[in-house]
Design a protein around this motif. Sequence first.
Motif, short mmCIF file in Angstrom:
data_model
loop_
_atom_site.label_atom_id
_atom_site.label_comp_id
_atom_site.label_asym_id
_atom_site.label_seq_id
_atom_site.Cartn_x
_atom_site.Cartn_y
_atom_site.Cartn_z
N GLU A 38 14.44 4.89 -1.45
CA GLU A 38 15.24 5.97 -2.04
C GLU A 38 14.58 6.48 -3.31
O GLU A 38 14.49 7.67 -3.55
N ASP A 39 14.09 5.53 -4.14
CA ASP A 39 13.43 5.90 -5.39
C ASP A 39 11.91 5.88 -5.28
O ASP A 39 11.23 6.24 -6.24
N MET A 40 11.38 5.44 -4.12
CA MET A 40 9.94 5.28 -3.91
C MET A 40 9.29 4.46 -5.03
O MET A 40 8.34 4.87 -5.69
N VAL A 41 9.85 3.26 -5.19
CA VAL A 41 9.38 2.29 -6.18
C VAL A 41 9.26 0.95 -5.47
O VAL A 41 10.09 0.59 -4.64
N THR A 42 8.21 0.22 -5.79
CA THR A 42 8.07 -1.14 -5.29
C THR A 42 8.14 -2.10 -6.47
O THR A 42 7.56 -1.84 -7.53
N TYR A 45 5.84 -0.53 -9.43
CA TYR A 45 5.03 0.69 -9.37
C TYR A 45 5.84 1.78 -8.68
O TYR A 45 6.48 1.53 -7.66
N SER A 46 5.75 2.98 -9.24
CA SER A 46 6.23 4.13 -8.49
C SER A 46 5.19 4.38 -7.40
O SER A 46 4.06 3.88 -7.47
N LEU A 61 1.20 3.50 -7.77
CA LEU A 61 0.59 2.56 -6.84
C LEU A 61 -0.62 3.20 -6.15
O LEU A 61 -1.70 2.59 -6.08
N VAL A 62 -0.46 4.40 -5.68
CA VAL A 62 -1.57 5.10 -5.01
C VAL A 62 -2.73 5.26 -5.98
O VAL A 62 -3.89 5.03 -5.62
N SER A 101 0.85 -1.21 0.00
CA SER A 101 0.00 0.00 0.00
C SER A 101 0.88 1.24 0.00
O SER A 101 2.08 1.18 0.27
N GLY A 102 0.26 2.37 -0.29
CA GLY A 102 0.97 3.64 -0.17
C GLY A 102 1.47 3.84 1.25
O GLY A 102 2.58 4.34 1.48
#
Length: 174
Positions: A129-133, A160-161, A165-166, A100-101
């Motif tokens: 660091e990159d806010m990627v999953t 997903y960035s 994702l959000v 989840s976000g």
Amino acid sequence: MRWIVFPFFIMPSLTYAQEAAELTLVKQVFAELQPRSIRWNREYCGYIGYDADGTLSASRPTPGKRDACLPDDPENLGTIVASYHTHGAFSPDHANEVPSGEDMEGDEGEGIDGWVATPGGRLWYIDTEDMVTTQICGIGCLPMDEDFQPGDMGHIAQSYSYDALVKKLEDGGV
């Protein structure tokens, strides 16, 4: 893996052995926790890090709620590198096949990366660091809920960035 570039050569900033050891440990942790998480339909969470001897280890799992978990402070780890948590049992009412976000925000707030196991047996890695999953392995890679319904959330991408994702979750997971 991040790369450090020098004028005449390129070298990784983390060794493959470190990454492989962390992935092996995380899979072992989830192999044990997933059946319990699914059976009791609750999240379990904790941390991955290094103990006083410099050995990569996992903290004792903390039981959470159906859709949330706050890990206890790890007594055995001197340095924390990542969090880990399960997503409980399958439910068509929850978008639990992706992080989840809030999962990403929580790890970012702690300054660590994260690992997430889903009811379908997927394993996700959160790079704050990159806010990627990124989906490390897909359906059935980890123990999975026998009631899991593939396709329930529509198409699941490999990564997903945070913003993507959000948006996926705001759109109902499809």
